[in-house]
Each structure stands twice: as C-alpha cells, then as structure tokens.
Design a protein around this motif. Structure first.
Motif, short mmCIF file in Angstrom:
data_model
loop_
_atom_site.label_atom_id
_atom_site.label_comp_id
_atom_site.label_asym_id
_atom_site.label_seq_id
_atom_site.Cartn_x
_atom_site.Cartn_y
_atom_site.Cartn_z
N ALA A 81 -40.46 58.49 23.49
CA ALA A 81 -39.79 59.67 24.07
C ALA A 81 -38.29 59.45 24.26
O ALA A 81 -37.53 60.40 24.21
N ASP A 84 -34.04 59.53 19.77
CA ASP A 84 -33.62 60.81 19.23
C ASP A 84 -34.17 60.94 17.81
O ASP A 84 -33.80 60.15 16.93
N TRP A 85 -35.04 61.91 17.59
CA TRP A 85 -35.66 62.12 16.27
C TRP A 85 -35.13 63.41 15.67
O TRP A 85 -35.03 64.42 16.38
N ASP A 87 -36.66 65.46 13.83
CA ASP A 87 -37.72 66.44 14.05
C ASP A 87 -38.67 65.85 15.09
O ASP A 87 -39.52 65.02 14.75
N PRO A 88 -38.52 66.22 16.35
CA PRO A 88 -39.37 65.65 17.40
C PRO A 88 -40.87 65.81 17.14
O PRO A 88 -41.67 65.04 17.64
N ARG A 91 -42.52 62.64 15.89
CA ARG A 91 -42.54 61.46 16.77
C ARG A 91 -43.93 60.82 16.82
O ARG A 91 -44.08 59.60 16.89
#
Length: 184
Positions: A81, A84-85, A87-88, A91
């Motif tokens: 969490a 920083d992705w 596209d979350p 994850r």
C-alpha cells in the motif's frame, strides 16, 4: 532453485500464450503462480467478449486449478500500500508475488510494474517473450515441445496457420524467430 513466477491475467487469457507458459511449467522449467483475483480478472476480460467466452474461460480456469493446485496463492491485503503504482488495480499481482515467494511477474503490461519499485521489493517484471526465450536458451527441447503442442492444437481447432504467424499473434515474436532459426 526453480524460478517462481506469477502469471498475470494478461498472459493467462490468450489461449496459445497460456498453453505455452503452462507447458513449459509442466516440463519443470519454472513454478507458475497466480491468485484467485488474477483468475477472476481473466474471466472478467473474457466476459467482455460475451457470455460464451466467459463460460469457456470458467472451464479453462477450472482445468488450470485442477492441474496446478499448488499454483494458487492467497494474496495478503495491503502489503504494498505504501508504494506508488501506475495502476493501483495491479497492486494485487505484486502482493501475490510477495506472498508466494516469487522473484518474477510475467506480464505484458510492463508499464504497470515499475522496475525500481519492484527491485526494492526483490521482484522483477518480464514480458512473456523474453521470459520464454530465456527458458528456451536454458533448455530448448521442452520449450519447443510446448510451442509445437500449442501450434498443433491451434491448427486442429482453427485450421492451418504458420508457426511464425501464431507466435506473432501470441506476442512471442522473438521466441518464434529463435525456433525458426534453430529449425525446431
């Protein structure tokens, strides 16, 4: 030690690509991994094409689960969490890899898995073409056998298709060229 690789939904959904990846895993070249959520994404992608595609995907998923019961890994929620992705929604794939002790994520969506972020977690993302090409360079015979089995099934279901064309459609052009050069 055998490589443990999470297969993203985008490499499980295309039939020929999945058959080649699973065939090479069954030959003992790596250990395939996924989560229930990854398989649900595959089914969801198929459902966008219609109910019949969703039904076929459901059957293929059931067969995959039966054939590889140790491959499905529960994903712990929220372990990445703080990162920083792009596209979350992807994850969970990283979380599956961490939970499974994988070192690799095989995906066609490399942009969604930043190399630096993954490296900090002890992971790397790789496109299926170089992943399979690397396996072929290590042990060509089982990779070639997996490719030819998928080619034979594709032709039995859809008629004649050149191997190189099929490999291009499966997003495996480099592996297709390598097999062609080797005469396999």
């Amino acid at each position: 030690m055998m490589v443990r690789a999470v297969l993203d939904a985008c490499v499980l959904y295309p039939t020929v690509l999945r058959e080649i990846l699973i065939g090479t895993a069954e030959a003992g070249l790596y250990a395939p991994l996924w989560s229930a959520r990854i398989l649900a994404e595959w089914r969801h992608a198929a459902a966008r094409l219609g109910a019949q595609h969703a039904a076929v995907a459901g059957a293929e998923i059931a067969l995959l689960r039966l054939g590889h019961p140790a491959a499905e890994t529960p994903e712990p929620p929220g372990t990445t969490a703080g990162y920083d992705w792009p596209d979350p929604a992807d994850r969970h794939v990283v979380e599956t890899a961490l939970a499974a002790g994988a070192s690799v994520i095989v995906t066609a969506n490399l942009r969604d898995f930043p190399a630096r972020t993954l490296a900090a977690l002890g992971l790397r993302a790789v496109h299926p073409d170089p992943f399979l090409l690397d396996l072929w360079q290590r042990d060509a015979a089982p990779v070639a056998a997996s490719v030819h089995a998928a080619h034979d099934r594709a032709q039995a279901l859809g008629g004649p298709v050149a191997l190189r064309e099929l490999m291009g459609r499966a997003r495996l052009p480099r592996l297709g060229k390598a097999l062609e050069r080797a005469g396999r």
